[in-house]
Design a protein around this motif. Sequence first.
Motif, PDB file in Angstrom:
ATOM      1  N   HIS A 191       2.566  -6.796  11.199  1.00 54.26           N
ATOM      2  CA  HIS A 191       1.581  -6.254  12.136  1.00 54.26           C
ATOM      3  C   HIS A 191       1.953  -6.620  13.563  1.00 54.26           C
ATOM      4  O   HIS A 191       2.655  -7.592  13.815  1.00 54.26           O
ATOM      5  CB  HIS A 191       0.192  -6.808  11.804  1.00 54.26           C
ATOM      6  N   LEU A 192       1.430  -5.839  14.474  1.00 51.68           N
ATOM      7  CA  LEU A 192       1.683  -6.104  15.894  1.00 51.68           C
ATOM      8  C   LEU A 192       0.846  -7.298  16.340  1.00 51.68           C
ATOM      9  O   LEU A 192      -0.302  -7.457  15.913  1.00 51.68           O
ATOM     10  CB  LEU A 192       1.326  -4.871  16.727  1.00 51.68           C
TER      11      LEU A 192
ATOM     12  N   HIS B 200       3.901   2.081  14.917  1.00 43.66           N
ATOM     13  CA  HIS B 200       3.250   1.274  13.876  1.00 43.66           C
ATOM     14  C   HIS B 200       1.733   1.481  13.904  1.00 43.66           C
ATOM     15  O   HIS B 200       1.104   1.523  12.857  1.00 43.66           O
ATOM     16  CB  HIS B 200       3.601  -0.204  14.087  1.00 43.66           C
TER      17      HIS B 200
ATOM     18  N   CYS C 227      -0.685   2.100  10.624  1.00 40.64           N
ATOM     19  CA  CYS C 227      -1.317   0.896  10.092  1.00 40.64           C
ATOM     20  C   CYS C 227      -2.793   0.887  10.481  1.00 40.64           C
ATOM     21  O   CYS C 227      -3.114   0.925  11.674  1.00 40.64           O
ATOM     22  CB  CYS C 227      -0.606  -0.346  10.624  1.00 40.64           C
TER      23      CYS C 227
ATOM     24  N   CYS D 248      -3.835  -2.491  12.497  1.00 39.82           N
ATOM     25  CA  CYS D 248      -3.396  -2.525  13.904  1.00 39.82           C
ATOM     26  C   CYS D 248      -4.107  -1.442  14.708  1.00 39.82           C
ATOM     27  O   CYS D 248      -4.429  -1.661  15.880  1.00 39.82           O
ATOM     28  CB  CYS D 248      -1.882  -2.348  13.995  1.00 39.82           C
TER      29      CYS D 248
HETATM   30 ZN    ZN Z   1      -0.098  -3.384  11.519  1.00 38.72          ZN
END
Ligand code: ZN
Length: 136
Positions: A4-5, A23, A27, A30
Amino acid sequence: MNSHLSDDHLIDRLYGLAEGSGHIENCTDCKRRWLELREKRAKLVASGEVSTSLLAGQRRRIYARLGVEPRPQMKWAPALAAACLLAVGVFLYRPAVAPVPPVVPDAQLFSEVYSMEQSTEPRGAEPIHELFEDNQ
Ligand SMILES: [Zn+2]
């Protein structure tokens, strides 16, 4: 690869310092965090002002994350003011000049002492004599 970021990355992206990696679109976690961040920022911009308490809270949280106790900003100000006053006082201080007694030549001193010794009247009576001499 599918990590994840980080919050830092999301904040950088919010302020245009980081590029989108794609992403966020894939996701849900996120994307939710990203949307929450954008919503918080929009609320702040809409409110038109950032309160002092909000900034103080942010500051406390940052220090808490760093594990450092926040220091009062102006704790050193009284010490600095005292140091400035001391420096000005030292700069302006001039020691008082002791009064210099009038220099009496030795010959005059000895003659006065001699006349005092030879006189039968006390020296304090001289002005009284002068008063009577003026009247005559
Ligand atoms: Zn993520």
